[in-house]
Scaffold this active site. Sequence first.
Site, short mmCIF file in Angstrom:
data_model
loop_
_atom_site.label_atom_id
_atom_site.label_comp_id
_atom_site.label_asym_id
_atom_site.label_seq_id
_atom_site.Cartn_x
_atom_site.Cartn_y
_atom_site.Cartn_z
N ASP A 216 0.02 5.05 0.91
CA ASP A 216 -0.19 6.04 1.96
C ASP A 216 -0.19 5.38 3.34
O ASP A 216 -1.01 4.52 3.61
CB ASP A 216 -1.51 6.78 1.74
CG ASP A 216 -1.51 7.58 0.45
OD1 ASP A 216 -0.63 8.43 0.30
OD2 ASP A 216 -2.38 7.34 -0.41
N ASP B 132 0.88 -1.16 0.00
CA ASP B 132 0.00 0.00 0.00
C ASP B 132 0.92 1.22 0.00
O ASP B 132 2.11 1.09 0.31
CB ASP B 132 -0.89 -0.03 1.24
CG ASP B 132 -1.74 1.21 1.38
OD1 ASP B 132 -2.39 1.59 0.40
OD2 ASP B 132 -1.74 1.82 2.47
#
Length: 201
Positions: free
Chosen positions: A12, A10
């Site tokens: 952020d 991922d």
Amino acid sequence: MNGTRAVLWDMDGTLIDSEEFHWRSWQEAMAKEGIAITREQFLSSFGQRNDSILPRWLGNTATPERIERIGEAKEELYRSLVRKHGMTPLPGVATWLHKLHEQGWLQAIASAAPRANVEAILEALGASQRFQAIVSAEDVHKGKPDPEVFLTAALRVGVPPNRCIVVEDAVAGVEGARRAGMRCIGVTRNGKQLDADVVIF
């Protein structure tokens, strides 16, 4: 048996701490619509797709056109902040990206962010060459916790789900990894409980 393994990141909250830039750009974009959002509203939506966030904030004034217009304005504000102020990886990230590359792991981005944001961040980090695939909001139909983003990333790097490890900081992302049949490393910096196989504080 193919010995290839992959780490699906991922973006952020795992590669970078982008919370403040997202908060500032959402505040400004919504203020231009005459809508004030709270920090709590923002935090409860963090990591989700814009087409999931905006209908809740706009209520019965939400139309596909308005959602797209506000979402695009917000993301342009976010990218302008990245271009102006730059972005640094979270502690340890650069080392791990290098180590995994050296050890032959394939790496991919599996993010709910628009592709232009992912590319802006990777450019700011100078890390584009570390990733063999990018899966962004435009590449999937359903957001996390649906496993589509992770399964698509695994397919693009050519590694079966049971040989992929996901790095996530959101409850929905951890659940998506589980649904995809993948192991998950949870990253938490605020005491948030994550039901991952390993949790890093």
